[in-house]
Scaffold this active site. Sequence first.
Site, short mmCIF file in Angstrom:
data_model
loop_
_atom_site.label_atom_id
_atom_site.label_comp_id
_atom_site.label_asym_id
_atom_site.label_seq_id
_atom_site.Cartn_x
_atom_site.Cartn_y
_atom_site.Cartn_z
N SER A 234 0.63 -0.94 0.00
CA SER A 234 -0.01 -0.37 -0.16
C SER A 234 0.53 1.39 0.67
O SER A 234 0.05 1.90 -0.27
CB SER A 234 -1.16 -0.45 1.14
N LYS A 279 -6.39 4.38 8.33
CA LYS A 279 -4.57 5.43 7.81
C LYS A 279 -4.78 6.55 7.84
O LYS A 279 -3.84 7.92 8.27
CB LYS A 279 -4.95 4.92 5.97
#
Length: 339
Positions: A234, A279
């Site tokens: 990611s 996140k």
Amino acid sequence: MCKKIYTGIFVLMIVLLIGGMFITLPYYITEPGMAKKLAPIIKVENGYKEKGNFMLTTVRMGKANIYSYLEAKMSKYDEIYPQDEILGKKETEEEYNLIQLQMMAGAKLNAIDVAYRKAGIPVHYKYKGIYVMDVLPGMPADGTLKPGDRIFKVDGNSFTSSKEFIDYVGKKHAGDPVTFTFLRNKQEKTATLKLKPFKESPNRVGIGISLVDDKDIVVDPKVKINTADIGGSSAGLMFSLEIYNQLTKEDLTKGYQIAGTGTIDVDGTVGPIGGIEQKIVAADKAGAEIFFAPNEKGAQNSNYRAAVKTAHDIHSKMKIVPVNNFDEAVNYLEKLPEK
């Protein structure tokens, strides 16, 4: 007598409390991780400095115990996953971690490729073999090969790409023996397996593995990316931005704190990731001012839409920027006014 009873109850409670910390449940917990500055992690030889920062964002994951499970139940941004959703039926935690590290290795290669080509610098590869990422149950490799094994020869032959490997095996027939030479924990091993048709595609034969290339990227100037034990793919987009910024004279950060997430393909496409909400929380806590989120071509359930919603929910002042590819992120930063 009463004193002994109370003492016994107290000791039992202590044992239960301590035991609750070590007795694991068949669940995994994910929670907001950290936003980490990339300049100390990525070093391009003689690279340019930056006034601001690019940051990767992470999700923290661990096996649940009684307390972490109850805490996650009460936390809006903690997620609980049954163990089977994280690990395959026969997959160990060690194998899962190996796969995550291989995904990180692939993300780094793609990021370097994208950044150097964008900067107009040639990129070359040195092919070393393939990594086993997964093994299909019931196929010849099941019980012999494991995720993380590096196959570097087939019937004594070395190849220059995984396509050559696949083409070589694909030309054979069901029942044909094929000998694989591979490394596991730095030890060389061999295994001879008989090819078998795939259930979903009977005209194709194989041993039943999913794979990724094991290759080194050769660039000048050299670049080092020290991710230690961070896994997954990611961080690809943010890696590519940091590398490109060190390769080019113009500072794309312009003094801002810039976080983000998203996989990166060699063509620059930015792909979706898991844990976008967590996140966003991590980036906001770290003081990020801008956050790049995968737009997924405007899909209704895109990472970008989830990121915007989370930022609104936590009253974040971060600017959430949708991106479909690397060029869109660079174009946005080039138009950004100096801070």
